[in-house]
Design an enzyme around this catalytic site. Structure first.
Site, PDB file in Angstrom:
ATOM      1  CD  GLU A   2      64.457  40.676  81.094  1.00 33.11           C
ATOM      2  OE1 GLU A   2      64.782  40.457  79.899  1.00 33.11           O
ATOM      3  OE2 GLU A   2      64.448  41.811  81.577  1.00 33.11           O
TER       4      GLU A   2
ATOM      5  CG  HIS B 110      64.443  50.553  78.415  1.00 31.60           C
ATOM      6  ND1 HIS B 110      65.646  50.251  77.832  1.00 31.60           N
ATOM      7  CD2 HIS B 110      64.021  49.415  79.024  1.00 31.60           C
ATOM      8  CE1 HIS B 110      65.947  48.983  78.071  1.00 31.60           C
ATOM      9  NE2 HIS B 110      64.980  48.454  78.788  1.00 31.60           N
TER      10      HIS B 110
END
Length: 930
Positions: free
Chosen positions: A426, A517
């Site tokens: 992140e 993803h």
């Protein structure tokens, strides 16, 4: 460019035309592409910078002096604005310049100039990026007002979010007046497709009405017609769920309180226990109330290379994820303890892991690359830990533009800060945002994810002393689970061997933002292989240099490879090492022309229609579909052809600069919506010869058109209640009617046959104090309505399909929300209820939408994405109309299969994304098992 920016949809996988694959040599190497005369990558330079003054002035001076190489007509600060300069050891400077056209920003138009500075003189060593020389717009003044653009953007997001089942609020709740979404105009932006597409950029935020999760979508509204030509989620998550979205938190970035205004050395080294049982040091601050808070001021020592307030970890337990992603939640406070030793509560909350790991991530970037935090300027690094979703666990984490947000786990999952690679992932999203700025969609988004995975994993291995020789060293998220083994728990594996030819999946922005993803391990796997071959120290430096000094926002896999190879050369790798860098990408199929290796089992009716989200119509042996040119810059027009694929399709809509979409046909006539600056007009025209006729116009969004005979039905959103309503127009008389005159009654997902309209319906029942769901059939000739036998406890009803002897619909009766739903049918009077596919057990489907002929029902399935994979994408299954045969896969294509339209018999057409382009394809019978 077309690969990344095509109209909100499927064309997200092709190679960016502005870049050509290149293998730079030690001498000067230049590569350019077909959409621009400016080279995408120049290496091996040693030219004195022509400009003086700031680094940006020197960079612009170089581009001006070498106009014959770069072909940039205006190098002034007006059209090449500075985005900032980063400096590194050895006098290296990297200048990022933003392209503007007549004063308007060009999306992804970013050019990088690399220089070295010594004894006051600058030498240019190379350049890279996208500068679009072929833009040619007559005007950059929008015809569409901000107000209309916001309304259209909210409508586009509402249509995207509500494309599946109509679901009722829980007992005692009511639909939110004014809807659940709001829009903010961000300015005017040019999409660099063809001559350029002028748009108004709108940020849509709020709550998804289907599941209560937060929404943040970037929507680009064509500034001349008001149609949403591109939209994608602006959230950058670790996990695979596709429900959460984020929002830039300006309040958080500037938040201060009594505890954050002090100066060093108010740093206390306390301790806590991580989820794995290891006791670790924590840098804390002792507040005026005597408590120890998770505020890491730091001080300049070998242990802690910090200076000033940096790391803050907040208790967000009980805060809904929607509140955490749209603004700074007022209720959150730093985790605190009466003593410097944090106890089990902080461990279980995930606070210890989050605070400790943020320290490790900062130290990694500082020690390896001399980077000062996420933004390179030692800006605050905020972490919110323990958010939930509708009171339930939120199994994900994300970067929202200014902070990290970690969900409170549930079931098999711990709080998502439990794994160091999640925290590293992140925070690296933030590093990417403040450097290359890779757009979070399509290939650039997959690279964004891949780089976060790569560095998250590298930081995890270093912080926890794990060797790359460990068989599990390539796993990400492996420590998040309470009971599962690391390999069972992991959400991704950098060592999964994914390649473009075997694993790349063409997917729309509606699904995983175009495969961010799904396709990430193809690129991250290449980087991982390189790290194994070269060792962590050298490989990490190469990837970091490529990210911060070579890559630009719209780069795809091919450009990413070129950036890494060029960075490796700049850093002085040997010939043997350079060969390993290249072979790492070769092994994962990132080579010139890799897109052509993606195979399909369908008949292509129209290739590269370059649109998605605009639907397909079929009936009576004809199809109708919107189509654009290959780069997606041309406004969409409606074409009609034979579903057999024979013959030449004909354009039926005007080509007047407006967008013609949502086409439907019954084989005799074709209908569509024309989006203009102030109205959406409904057109009808014969599929043969005949006059184009406007039968209705409205200022709002219109979607879901379905035409049969004289009746054209469609959906219109109600901005006051945030609901959809079905309207219909008699194309012979021109009379338009709403199927239910109460604006508090929602109607949606219509179908038409022989003067009758079927639709899903939701209404409030005062006796039970709850909303009820049903499927209703309206006879437009008599006005009579008939409710189908829907389970009174149903929690959702879906798409309807009228056939010659009945109506078929989707019905979700499971309050546990497993995602599965039944497909049912009944006669037009409600008799003869039949379950074609059950809601659970053998033969059940994750039914999302359907289409039907008189002989067969084709169901689009959309399983919940607990982990992104091919089988979680929209797929088609077909079952006999009488339910006497088991459902079979319509096609084994591994990409998106959306907007299915039944013709006659078993023939079905749909938009397919497998090849990386939006192709209209068909099959005449199911493929069976896949």
């Amino acid at each position: 460019m077309a690969a990344v920016l095509a109209a909100a949809g499927l064309l997200v996988t092709g190679m960016t035309a502005a870049h050509a694959d290149t293998t730079p040599t030690a001498a000067t190497a230049t590569s350019a592409g077909s959409e621009t005369d400016t080279p995408s990558l120049v290496t091996g330079l040693s030219e004195e910078a022509a400009g003086t003054g700031s680094a940006a002035d020197a960079a612009r001076g170089h581009l001006k002096a070498k106009k014959s190489r770069y072909h940039i007509a205006d190098t002034s600060a007006k059209d090449l604005t500075s985005l900032g300069t980063t400096t590194e050891k050895g006098g290296k400077e990297t200048v990022r310049l933003q392209q503007r056209y007549q004063g308007v920003d060009v999306l992804g138009g970013q050019y990088v100039v690399r220089m070295t500075k010594k004894d006051g003189k600058r030498t240019v060593t190379g350049t890279s990026g996208n500068y679009f020389t072929k833009l040619k717009l007559d005007s950059v003044t929008p015809k569409v007002s901000e107000k209309t653009a916001i309304q259209r953007a909210i409508g586009a997001v509402t249509e995207q979010l509500g494309g599946g089942l109509l679901k009722a609020p829980a007992k005692g709740e009511k639909p939110a007046k004014g809807g659940t979404l709001s829009g903010k105009a961000e300015g005017v932006t040019i999409l660099p497709q063809g001559d350029g597409v002028l748009t108004r950029q709108i940020t849509v935020t709020g709550v998804n009405p289907a599941d209560g999760t937060p929404v943040k979508q970037q929507v680009y509204i064509d500034a001349h017609s008001g149609f949403a030509v591109m939209q994608y989620s602006d959230i950058q998550t670790f996990g695979a769920t596709n429900t959460a979205t984020g929002a830039t938190d300006e309040a958080a970035a500037g938040t201060t309180d009594a505890s954050t205004t002090a100066t060093p050395p108010f740093d206390v080294v306390g301790s806590g226990t991580r989820y794995n049982g290891n006791k670790v040091d924590l840098h804390l601050y002792k507040g005026s109330d005597g408590t120890y808070q998770m505020l890491d001021y730091g001080f300049r020592t070998a242990e802690s290379p910090y200076s000033g307030v940096l790391l803050k970890t907040y208790d967000a337990r009980g805060v809904d994820v929607s509140a955490a992603s749209g603004a700074w939640p007022s209720s959150v406070k730093p985790f605190s303890s009466a003593t410097p030793e944090f106890g089990a509560d902080a461990t279980d909350a995930g606070a210890v892991d989050a605070h400790w790991a943020a320290n490790k991530v900062y130290a990694y970037y500082k020690n390896h690359f001399d980077r000062k935090g996420i933004d390179g300027n030692d800006g605050f690094i905020n972490s919110l830990v323990g958010v939930t979703a509708n009171g339930q666990p939120y199994d994900n984490a994300f970067w929202d533009g200014s902070k990290m947000v970690y969900g409170q786990g549930g079931g098999d999952y711990r709080t998502f800060s439990a794994d160091t690679d999640v925290v590293g992932h992140e925070m690296t999203h933030g590093v990417t945002e403040h450097s290359a700025g890779l757009v979070y969609a399509g290939q650039s988004g997959a690279m964004n994810e891949a780089i976060s995975d790569y560095f998250g994993n590298a930081i995890d291995l270093e912080a926890n002393g794990q060797s790359m020789d460990d068989p599990d060293s390539g796993l990400l998220g492996e420590d998040l689970c309470t009971t599962l083994s690391p390999r069972e728990c992991a959400l991704r594996d950098l060592n999964d061997g994914a390649t473009t030819s075997k694993n790349f999946i063409g997917v729309s922005y509606r699904g995983d933002n175009g495969g961010v993803h799904l396709n990430s391990t193809i690129f991250s796997g290449s980087l991982w292989d390189m790290r194994q071959d070269l060792g962590g120290d050298l490989a990490d430096k190469i990837v970091y240099r490529a990210l911060t000094a070579y890559m630009t926002p719209l780069d795809g896999f091919t450009e990413g490879r070129a950036a890494v190879v060029a960075a490796a050369q700049e850093l002085g790798v040997t010939k043997a090492q350079l060969k390993k860098v290249k072979s790492s990408f070769d092994a994962h199929g990132i080579v010139p022309g890799w897109e052509t290796a993606l195979g399909i089992d369908t008949d292509t009716v129209l290739s590269k229609v370059n649109v998605s989200g605009t639907g397909v119509g079929a009936g009576g042996g004809k199809y109708a579909v919107s189509r654009s040119n290959e780069d997606g810059s041309e406004p969409y027009s409606v074409w009609v052809g034979n579903t057999s694929g024979k013959g030449t399709p004909e354009q039926k809509s005007p080509n007047n600069g407006n967008y013609n979409v949502y086409a439907s046909t019954d084989g005799k006539n074709v209908a569509w919506v024309e989006y203009g600056a102030s109205a959406a007009n409904l057109h009808v025209r014969s599929v043969g010869t005949g006059v184009d006729k406007v039968v209705f116009g409205i200022g709002a969004n219109v979607s879901g058109l379905t035409l049969n005979g004289d009746i054209l039905a469609y959906m219109v959103p109600d901005p006051y209640y945030g609901l959809q309503h079905v309207w219909y127009t008699n194309i012979k008389t021109g009379v338009t009617t709403q199927v239910n005159q109460s604006y508090a009654v929602a109607t949606a997902l219509p179908s038409v046959r022989d003067g009758k309209i079927a639709y899903a319906k939701m209404w409030y029942d005062a006796a039970s104090d709850k909303y009820k769901l049903g499927v209703e059939v309206l006879d437009t000739a008599t006005g009579k309505t008939t409710l189908m036998p829907v389970d009174p406890n149903a929690v959702g009803v879906g798409q309807t399909a009228l056939t010659d002897d009945g109506v078929t619909w989707i019905e979700d009766g499971d309050a546990t929300d497993t995602g599965q739903a039944a497909v049912k049918r009944a006669a037009l009077d409600g008799s003869g209820l039949t379950t074609l596919t059950p809601e659970s057990g053998d033969g059940s489907l994750y039914a999302y939408s359907l289409t039907a002929s008189d002989d067969a029902v084709t169901v689009t399935t959309l399983p919940p994405a607990t982990s992104w994979a091919n089988d979680t994408l929209p797929k088609l299954y077909q079952v006999a109309a009488d339910g006497k045969s088991a459902a079979q896969r319509m096609s084994c294509n591994r990409g998106d299969q959306v907007y299915a339209a039944a013709d006659t018999g078993q023939r079905v057409l749909w938009l397919d994304g497998t090849t990386g382009y939006t192709n209209l394809v068909k099959r005449d019978r199911p493929a069976g098992r896949c």
